[in-house]
Design an enzyme around this catalytic site. Structure first.
Site, mmCIF file in Angstrom:
data_model
loop_
_atom_site.group_PDB
_atom_site.id
_atom_site.type_symbol
_atom_site.label_atom_id
_atom_site.label_comp_id
_atom_site.label_asym_id
_atom_site.label_seq_id
_atom_site.Cartn_x
_atom_site.Cartn_y
_atom_site.Cartn_z
ATOM 1 N N GLU A 1 -19.458 16.498 3.492
ATOM 2 C CA GLU A 1 -18.948 17.760 2.258
ATOM 3 C C GLU A 1 -19.435 17.368 1.235
ATOM 4 O OE1 GLU A 1 -14.383 17.073 4.363
ATOM 5 O OE2 GLU A 1 -15.122 15.684 2.714
ATOM 6 N N GLY B 1 -0.334 4.096 0.264
ATOM 7 C CA GLY B 1 -1.810 5.514 1.769
ATOM 8 C C GLY B 1 -0.316 5.711 2.040
ATOM 9 N N PHE B 2 -1.195 6.930 2.887
ATOM 10 C CA PHE B 2 -0.588 7.347 4.321
ATOM 11 C C PHE B 2 0.126 6.478 4.600
ATOM 12 C CE2 PHE B 2 -4.235 10.176 2.942
ATOM 13 C CZ PHE B 2 -4.016 11.043 3.127
ATOM 14 N N GLY B 3 -0.348 5.842 5.612
ATOM 15 C CA GLY B 3 0.111 4.560 6.399
ATOM 16 C C GLY B 3 1.719 3.610 5.282
ATOM 17 N N ALA C 1 -6.218 9.259 8.264
ATOM 18 C CA ALA C 1 -4.666 9.274 8.035
ATOM 19 C C ALA C 1 -4.077 9.693 8.806
ATOM 20 C CB ALA C 1 -5.061 10.885 7.031
ATOM 21 N N GLY D 1 0.918 -1.028 0.105
ATOM 22 C CA GLY D 1 0.181 -0.148 0.224
ATOM 23 C C GLY D 1 1.051 1.425 0.223
ATOM 24 N N VAL E 1 -1.566 -7.869 -4.306
ATOM 25 C CA VAL E 1 -1.021 -8.547 -3.512
ATOM 26 C C VAL E 1 -2.536 -9.516 -3.266
ATOM 27 C CG1 VAL E 1 -0.606 -9.417 -0.678
ATOM 28 C CG2 VAL E 1 0.542 -7.382 -2.232
#
Ligand SMILES: Cc1cc2nc3c(=O)[nH]c(=O)nc-3n(C[C@H](O)[C@H](O)[C@H](O)COP(=O)(O)OP(=O)(O)OC[C@H]3O[C@@H](n4cnc5c(N)ncnc54)[C@H](O)[C@@H]3O)c2cc1C
Length: 421
Positions: free
Chosen positions: A170, A12-14, A316, A10, A79
């Site tokens: 939003e 992403g943020f992590g 996040a 991943g 994966v």
């Protein structure tokens, strides 16, 4: 001695947080695997869906981000499983990848909770394709109604947003602004005043993680923008004609956004790991996966506990801080020191409702609403975006939209599925 091989699933943020903290560290090789070739800044997805930003403003090529670290590589691939005996990760369409340490950061996807018709007729908002698909679909409804005004009676201009969390709020705010400011000028022959934006939320309030005064402020702001609120109501069914509520009423609508829930990516189950009800991988206080040596799960994919054992929210900063923590654990792998538990620092939450309207809840009881919160929201998101080009482009787009009351990205693009997706 060969380098310690770290594989991160991943970007992403992590995942990026792990890679950056291990970047340029001696004796460590990092490989980041992601099925997409970019990092997606999900907090601004709703602006792509409502024509405020372009996809490339909020997506950054993963190779471009990682190339500054000479020990970090990237591979694009999905994966699908693991061979625990030989410690190799199975990737669709490529050779298995051996690892010494494995970090799972595959994130989450939309959860439909089995509500009939949601899969077929509603849009989620998790991937770039979702946002571009939703934008095109919505624009097409207005084009069709312009060509055949009888479509208006059938709900062609109506939108139903399901879920009163930050994303739903939003989106509902952004839809009304798009309709009454931009589409009113684009489609002068259409009765835009009949375009309804309905927000359905099962709880009696919006934005439940926020304190009551902020929830009330969000409700008031949406009401003033003309959003119809259906609180304490759930969706029984979605079909091509609209949304049926649990009290039997049908809201005619061609565009339905499902922002009512997320579940972890099914990677935990694919790897045979213990998961919670929402599919999140069970981890300990050190974010390690039990019974597997040097395997961690972080971010939305993991059920990360705080010190009291409460599961942390899918946000996040939780993923970013989890990534930094795991990188530290990997660097300390041979010291034999006992890991201190992961400690999440909550620096506050915000949600925007539209032009000069937002709510912000910070530590020490600091909260604010209105223009100040909106400016704070804009500033924070700008800082967090990756890449100078993206920041500049987003800033320009925002300034342009603000001054001209326009949205440049109202382009219909048909997103076709690739044969092997
Ligand atoms: C619309 C929206 C608005 C949001 N707004 C906010 C906000 O304002 N503030 C906030 O804090 N949080 C917000 N969030 C939540 C935040 O985006 C997530 O908490 C965060 O992205 C989690 O980071 P992650 O690294 O765990 O997962 P992600 O950032 O989702 O990254 C996971 C990555 O893994 C990849 N992947 C998944 N499965 C596989 C596989 N099998 N093989 C290879 N790669 C795989 C994906 O392609 C993806 O790139 C929002 C989310 C959404 C959807």
């Amino acid at each position: 001695v060969s380098a310690h091989r770290v594989v991160v699933v991943g970007a992403g943020f992590g995942g990026l947080s792990v890679a950056r903290h291990l970047g340029n560290q001696p004796d460590i090789d990092v490989l980041v695997v992601d099925r997409a070739n970019y990092h997606l800044f999900q907090p601004l997805l709703y602006q792509v869906a409502t024509a405020g930003l372009e996809p490339a403003d909020i997506a950054h090529p993963a190779r471009g981000i990682l190339r500054r670290h000479r020990n970090v590589r990237f591979r694009s691939g999905e994966v699908t499983g693991v061979d625990w005996d030989t410690r190799r990760l199975l990737v669709k369409g490529s050779a298995p990848i051996p690892f010494d340490s494995l970090v799972l950061a595959a994130g989450a996807r939309t959860a439909t909770f089995g509500v009939p018709g949601v899969d077929e007729h509603a849009f989620g908002l998790k991937r770039l394709q979702d946002a571009v698909g939703l934008r095109s679909h919505l624009l097409r409804q207005f084009e069709q109604a312009d060509a055949d005004p009888t479509q208006v009676d059938l709900g062609a201009l109506n939108v139903v947003v399901v879920g009163g969390g930050p994303t739903g709020v939003e989106m509902a705010g952004a839809f009304t602004e798009l309709f009454h400011v931009v589409f009113a000028r684009d489609f002068p022959r259409l009765p835009i005043h009949r375009a309804r934006v309905v927000l359905v939320e099962m709880a009696d309030e919006l934005l439940t993680p926020f304190v009551r005064p902020l929830r009330n402020a969000a409700r008031r702001d949406l009401y003033h923008k003309g959003v119809e609120l259906e609180l304490g109501r759930s969706v029984a069914e979605v079909d091509a004609k609209g949304v049926r509520l649990d009290d039997g009423r049908l809201i005619p609508a061609r565009t339905v956004l499902w922002a009512a829930g997320v579940q972890a990516e099914p990677l935990g189950a694919a790897l045979g790991l213990a998961t919670t009800r929402g599919g999140r991988v069970v981890v300990g206080h050190d974010l390690a996966v039990p019974d597997h040596e040097r395997v961690w799960a972080i971010g939305d994919l993991a059920a990360s506990p705080d010190e009291e054992g409460e599961i942390l929210p899918q946000l996040a900063p939780v993923a970013i801080q989890g990534g930094a923590y795991v990188a530290e654990r990997i660097l300390a792998r041979d010291t034999g020191e006992q890991p201190r538990p992961f400690h999440y620092v909550d620096r506050g939450t915000m949600a925007t409702i539209g032009r000069r309207a937002a709510v912000a809840q910070l530590p020490w009881g600091i909260r604010f609403t209105g223009t100040l919160a909106w400016l704070a929201w804009l500033g924070l998101h700008l800082i967090q975006l990756i890449g100078f080009r993206n920041r500049l482009s987003v800033l320009l787009n925002w300034a342009w939209n603000y001054v001209t009351w326009d949205r440049a990205a109202r382009i219909i693009v048909d997103v076709e599925r690739h044969p092997d997706e």
